[in-house]
Design a protein around this motif. Structure first.
Motif, PDB file in Angstrom:
ATOM      1  N   THR A  83       0.831  -1.197   0.000  1.00  0.00           N
ATOM      2  CA  THR A  83       0.000   0.000   0.000  1.00  0.00           C
ATOM      3  C   THR A  83       0.868   1.249   0.000  1.00  0.00           C
ATOM      4  OG1 THR A  83      -0.053   0.122   2.416  1.00  0.00           O
ATOM      5  CG2 THR A  83      -1.773  -1.197   1.340  1.00  0.00           C
ATOM      6  N   CYS A  84       0.253   2.378  -0.269  1.00  0.00           N
ATOM      7  CA  CYS A  84       0.984   3.643  -0.212  1.00  0.00           C
ATOM      8  C   CYS A  84       1.573   3.859   1.179  1.00  0.00           C
ATOM      9  CB  CYS A  84       0.056   4.811  -0.564  1.00  0.00           C
ATOM     10  SG  CYS A  84      -0.369   4.918  -2.320  1.00  0.00           S
ATOM     11  N   GLN A  85       0.810   3.489   2.196  1.00  0.00           N
ATOM     12  CA  GLN A  85       1.278   3.691   3.567  1.00  0.00           C
ATOM     13  C   GLN A  85       2.518   2.862   3.851  1.00  0.00           C
ATOM     14  OE1 GLN A  85      -1.634   2.785   6.569  1.00  0.00           O
ATOM     15  NE2 GLN A  85      -0.427   3.676   8.228  1.00  0.00           N
TER      16      GLN A  85
ATOM     17  N   GLU B 164       2.804   9.565   1.218  1.00  0.00           N
ATOM     18  CA  GLU B 164       1.772  10.332   1.909  1.00  0.00           C
ATOM     19  C   GLU B 164       0.433  10.192   1.184  1.00  0.00           C
ATOM     20  OE1 GLU B 164       1.951  11.927   4.705  1.00  0.00           O
ATOM     21  OE2 GLU B 164       4.102  11.683   5.059  1.00  0.00           O
ATOM     22  N   ALA B 165      -0.649  10.272   1.940  1.00  0.00           N
ATOM     23  CA  ALA B 165      -1.992  10.031   1.391  1.00  0.00           C
ATOM     24  C   ALA B 165      -2.311  10.913   0.192  1.00  0.00           C
ATOM     25  CB  ALA B 165      -3.043  10.238   2.487  1.00  0.00           C
ATOM     26  N   HIS B 166      -1.901  12.194   0.222  1.00  0.00           N
ATOM     27  CA  HIS B 166      -2.257  13.090  -0.880  1.00  0.00           C
ATOM     28  C   HIS B 166      -1.388  12.875  -2.118  1.00  0.00           C
ATOM     29  CE1 HIS B 166       0.814  15.238   1.480  1.00  0.00           C
ATOM     30  NE2 HIS B 166       1.184  15.795   0.350  1.00  0.00           N
ATOM     31  N   TRP B 167      -0.340  12.044  -2.004  1.00  0.00           N
ATOM     32  CA  TRP B 167       0.467  11.698  -3.174  1.00  0.00           C
ATOM     33  C   TRP B 167       0.114  10.317  -3.713  1.00  0.00           C
ATOM     34  CZ3 TRP B 167       2.232  15.699  -5.301  1.00  0.00           C
ATOM     35  CH2 TRP B 167       2.847  16.735  -4.598  1.00  0.00           C
ATOM     36  N   CYS B 168      -0.804   9.632  -3.054  1.00  0.00           N
ATOM     37  CA  CYS B 168      -1.143   8.252  -3.435  1.00  0.00           C
ATOM     38  C   CYS B 168      -2.122   8.250  -4.607  1.00  0.00           C
ATOM     39  CB  CYS B 168      -1.751   7.518  -2.234  1.00  0.00           C
ATOM     40  SG  CYS B 168      -2.138   5.788  -2.592  1.00  0.00           S
TER      41      CYS B 168
ATOM     42  N   ASN C 114      -9.077   8.606  -5.416  1.00  0.00           N
ATOM     43  CA  ASN C 114      -8.560   8.867  -4.083  1.00  0.00           C
ATOM     44  C   ASN C 114      -8.976  10.277  -3.672  1.00  0.00           C
ATOM     45  OD1 ASN C 114      -6.898   9.611  -1.869  1.00  0.00           O
ATOM     46  ND2 ASN C 114      -5.380   8.088  -2.474  1.00  0.00           N
TER      47      ASN C 114
ATOM     48  N   ASN D 185      -8.080  12.126  -1.272  1.00  0.00           N
ATOM     49  CA  ASN D 185      -6.957  12.976  -0.878  1.00  0.00           C
ATOM     50  C   ASN D 185      -6.290  13.619  -2.088  1.00  0.00           C
ATOM     51  OD1 ASN D 185      -6.673  12.565   2.138  1.00  0.00           O
ATOM     52  ND2 ASN D 185      -6.662  10.450   1.432  1.00  0.00           N
TER      53      ASN D 185
END
Length: 355
Positions: free
Chosen positions: A201-203, A208-212, A266, A268
């Motif tokens: 996952t991105c995490q 970061e969530a806003h770059w995922c 997404n 975000n």
């Protein structure tokens, strides 16, 4: 764009020349020329000089191990309008590498650092996805494929998984067969020749969530208007495809919709407006970007027969690609009247009894 080089933009650069051949001082002088605004230095375009310099480096090092890193962004930093100027010369450069026999045992990486960051495109969902997903391609030489077949298989499988620029470092370490004792970050990274988890996952990748940019399929109601319209348009398209052979094939009617899923953006990413700081670590999440497209995958049953269709829906209009249609039940002898004459219509044709 030597004035904003990787190690010199808000940094101190190098006290001593960092490599055997360093073109930055030359381009700093070129940048002083008025004609640089027209991408020219004398009678040559500045990218031609750059590519010729790369060619000189290749011919100088034929037969010896070498590493070359070249990055050219002068044509595309603020706009994509002039990117096409590079196409033919890029192709010629790769052909030149091949003529020297280098592609037998040389890895070639073609990449960019980001997509569109300015202008109207950047304000759309498509623009935001492009900003987060720059092009990255690797040519793996035949000698490596032959010597390490399992690694190459893993590499091909990884093209369908989440990867990050931090994985490139690990990949270089594996190519050089060096034990990686130094970790550039505390995030988990992988060589592209190793088994990257499908569930990454991105995490877990430290994004970061806003770059995922990851999207997710989610169940949606089969009663939704877009779903019903899509199903009907799909059946209409099936009947148009078999129209010429309607004397042999039954007309299809929509019986019922079994399942519908929607590819969701997404949130975000949609809310991200810009970075508040110069390093892009603090996000301004005040944007109100609305998606212009919605993707649905619909499983439905027709009478007679059933199919699955994946569609692109924009502004209420349904767009269906033949390549995105899959029939999920067995044909048996249903399309026997059409098999030899028009085999590509087998998924849609249910032959009439008397044919």
């Amino acid at each position: 764009m030597a004035e904003v080089g990787t190690f010199t933009y808000r940094m101190l650069g190098f006290k001593n020349k960092p490599v055997n051949h360093y073109i930055r001082p030359f381009y700093l002088e070129v940048a002083k020329s008025v004609k640089i605004k027209h991408f020219c230095h004398g009678s040559k375009r500045i990218h031609e000089i750059f590519i010729n310099w790369l060619k000189e480096g290749l011919i100088t090092n034929v037969g010896r191990p070498f590493f070359t890193f070249g990055f050219f962004s002068g044509y595309s930093h603020n706009t994509n309008d002039c990117v096409g100027l590079l196409d033919e010369d890029n192709v010629d450069f790769l052909k030149y590498m091949n003529s020297l026999g280098l592609l037998k045992n040389t890895f070639v990486l073609l990449m960019s650092d980001h997509g569109a960051r300015y202008g109207n495109l950047r304000q759309t969902e498509q623009g935001k996805l492009e900003e987060r997903m720059p092009y990255f391609g690797i040519f793996v030489p035949p000698e490596f494929r032959k010597e390490h077949p399992n690694k190459y298989i893993a590499f091909l499988e990884n093209t369908k998984k989440l990867v990050t620029p931090f994985d490139i470092y690990e990949t270089f370490m594996e190519i050089n067969e060096e034990k990686n004792e130094y970790k550039p970050t505390d995030r988990t990274s992988y060589s592209l020749f190793s088994n990257i988890p499908m569930e990454r996952t991105c995490q877990s990748a430290g994004i970061e969530a806003h770059w995922c940019a990851c999207l997710a399929w989610k169940n949606t109601s089969v009663s939704e208007n877009h779903v019903i319209n899509t199903a009907r348009e799909s059946v209409n398209m099936f009947n148009e495809m078999i129209g010429e052979y309607s004397i042999m094939c039954h007309k299809l009617d929509l019986k019922h919709i079994t399942r519908a899923i929607k590819l969701e953006s997404n949130e975000n990413v949609l809310k991200f407006k810009e970075s508040k700081d110069i390093d892009g670590r603090i996000a301004d999440m005040s944007a109100k970007t609305k998606p212009l497209q919605a993707f649905y995958q619909i499983t439905m049953e027709t009478t007679p027969g059933n199919v699955t269709s994946s569609v692109d829906l924009q502004s209420g209009q349904v767009f269906i690609s033949k390549e995105d249609i899959s029939r999920i039940n067995k044909y048996y002898d249903a399309p026997k009247c059409i098999v030899k004459r028009k085999p590509e219509l087998r998924p849609y044709c249910v032959c009439k009894e008397n044919i």
